[in-house]
Design an enzyme around this catalytic site. Structure first.
Site, PDB file in Angstrom:
ATOM      1  N   ASP A 101      48.343  29.595 -42.317  1.00 32.49           N
ATOM      2  CA  ASP A 101      49.624  30.087 -42.836  1.00 32.49           C
ATOM      3  C   ASP A 101      49.624  31.609 -42.739  1.00 32.49           C
ATOM      4  O   ASP A 101      48.759  32.278 -43.318  1.00 32.49           O
ATOM      5  CB  ASP A 101      49.798  29.639 -44.292  1.00 32.49           C
ATOM      6  CG  ASP A 101      51.194  29.938 -44.833  1.00 32.49           C
ATOM      7  OD1 ASP A 101      52.039  30.429 -44.058  1.00 32.49           O
ATOM      8  OD2 ASP A 101      51.431  29.675 -46.024  1.00 32.49           O
ATOM      9  N   ASP A 152      55.662  30.205 -38.710  1.00 27.70           N
ATOM     10  CA  ASP A 152      54.511  30.937 -39.243  1.00 27.70           C
ATOM     11  C   ASP A 152      53.404  30.040 -39.788  1.00 27.70           C
ATOM     12  O   ASP A 152      52.549  30.512 -40.541  1.00 27.70           O
ATOM     13  CB  ASP A 152      54.963  31.904 -40.336  1.00 27.70           C
ATOM     14  CG  ASP A 152      55.580  31.191 -41.539  1.00 27.70           C
ATOM     15  OD1 ASP A 152      55.878  29.978 -41.422  1.00 27.70           O
ATOM     16  OD2 ASP A 152      55.750  31.838 -42.584  1.00 27.70           O
ATOM     17  N   GLU A 153      53.381  28.762 -39.430  1.00 27.40           N
ATOM     18  CA  GLU A 153      52.275  27.914 -39.879  1.00 27.40           C
ATOM     19  C   GLU A 153      51.893  26.895 -38.815  1.00 27.40           C
ATOM     20  O   GLU A 153      52.730  26.411 -38.063  1.00 27.40           O
ATOM     21  CB  GLU A 153      52.579  27.237 -41.215  1.00 27.40           C
ATOM     22  CG  GLU A 153      53.756  26.305 -41.209  1.00 27.40           C
ATOM     23  CD  GLU A 153      53.908  25.607 -42.557  1.00 27.40           C
ATOM     24  OE1 GLU A 153      52.898  25.339 -43.231  1.00 27.40           O
ATOM     25  OE2 GLU A 153      55.055  25.311 -42.926  1.00 27.40           O
TER      26      GLU A 153
END
Length: 394
Positions: free
Chosen positions: A9, A102-103
């Protein structure tokens, strides 16, 4: 063989991207969003200490943290850096799933024979940080659920490794809200009968949870007991989504054509939001009665909002359709897609507009696309033999 699943993350990704570009933003409360009546897309830890959270109305965030600096956000920058991170991970990891902008999930099962899974992941994390300048947190465990919960806890305790024999010990003291599928309504329902910790939930009879929550009760019980067999899905980037409508009779009716366009855009925009995509390129296609085919496209700021896309497509159509011959087909395509949640897109929209879209999307998801739609777009009927839905992937 015990699975080894990593969840990565990127910490406050939008904020970190802006700080990477401008170091003067370091250490100050920073909110990424737009307009006094817009919503918070992301915020720094400095702002979170005052109670600011994602999806919160900007005016409320400013009351909580009046000294915060507000920035509109740059989706092109975020998308480019997300792509750089993806390339680094894909080059090194055997199986990668990009869960959002974003992960990431990685399946590195078996790599402990050569390097040690945690050491390998730590080295990958350092490579990402060194090459992009962006901070991250990761957790390594036996499945996606435990790893994702682990990154949430790791932001306070650094990166975590949670082996199988420690999974339940790790989960038990945490709030049931830490389980990814537990929203506010489910939490309130569980709280009313005294279930606030994962340990209590894990000891509940599965049948009772099913009676309370429905079909998701069994899945919730499994997650509370650290059980999740969902695989890491290999990542392939979708290039575009599009739809075409062939008229039963060729037409020159401008009003009808625009109504069909509106319906097509509404359907595709709903698909974008449902699958968590944002588009940056809009294309309109027309085919005349003599089979001549023409297209026109333009770039837009990353969005999935009907009203923005409708205006863009309508303007393109007016510029493209100049010959005043009958048309037999019209099509719309959204390309240049990036992953992003619905709130990311609406930097300049009001919270009322956001609430309206969310309400409409919930109705469409539950009752079908036709359940609620703009009257002007009713000329376009999805799921008919005249509609051709195209999905292009790598």
């Amino acid at each position: 063989m015990e699975r080894a699943i990593v969840h990565i993350d990127m910490n406050t990704f939008f904020v970190s991207c802006e700080r990477r570009t401008n170091s003067q933003l370091n250490g100050i409360p920073l909110i990424i969003g737009g307009g006094e009546r817009g919503v918070v897309a992301s915020c720094s830890y400095e702002a979170r200490r005052f109670g600011v959270r994602s999806a919160m109305p900007i005016h409320m965030a400013m009351k909580l943290c009046p000294q915060a600096k507000i920035m509109k956000g740059d989706m092109e920058l975020y998308s480019r850096l997300s792509h750089d991170i993806t390339e680094i991970i894909q080059e090194k990891a055997p199986v990668v799933e990009k869960a959002s902008i974003d992960e990431f999930y990685l399946d590195i099962t078996g790599m402990d024979k050569f390097h040690g899974s945690y050491k390998w992941t730590s080295e990958l994390a350092q490579t990402i940080i060194k090459e992009t300048g962006l901070p991250l947190t990761f957790a390594l465990s036996i499945n996606k659920t435990v790893s994702k919960i682990g990154t949430g806890e790791g932001k306070q305790k650094q990166n975590l490794e949670i082996p199988e024999h420690l999974v339940q010990q790790f989960l038990n003291p945490l709030s049931v809200q830490k389980i990814p599928m537990v929203g506010e309504k489910t939490f309130q329902l569980l709280s009313r009968i005294g279930i606030r910790k994962i340990e209590t939930l894990s000891k509940m009879p599965c049948e009772v949870l099913q009676q309370m929550i429905g079909k998701n009760g069994s899945e919730l019980w499994k997650k509370a007991n650290g059980i999740d067999h969902n695989p890491v899905e290999p990542y392939t980037e979708r290039k575009s989504i599009s739809t075409e409508h062939t008229f039963q009779q060729d037409t020159i009716d401008i009003d009808r054509l625009k109504r069909v366009i509106l319906g097509m855009v509404e359907k595709l925009a709903f698909q974008l939001r449902s699958e968590q995509w944002l588009t940056s390129t809009v294309t309109i296609k027309i085919r005349y009665a003599n089979f001549d085919t023409e297209t026109k496209q333009c770039r837009v700021q990353y969005t999935s909002a009907d009203h923005i896309l409708t205006q863009t497509v309508t303007e393109l159509f007016e510029k493209l359709y100049q010959r005043r011959m009958r048309l037999r087909l019209i099509g719309v395509r959204f390309s240049g897609l990036v992953r992003g949640t619905y709130q990311i897109d609406l930097f300049q929209d009001t919270e009322e507009m956001l609430a309206l879209y969310q309400a409409m999307d919930r109705m469409k998801t539950r009752y079908g696309f036709d359940a609620v739609m703009r009257c002007a777009g009713a000329s376009f009927k999805p799921n008919t033999k005249n509609e051709i839905l195209k999905r292009k992937s790598d």
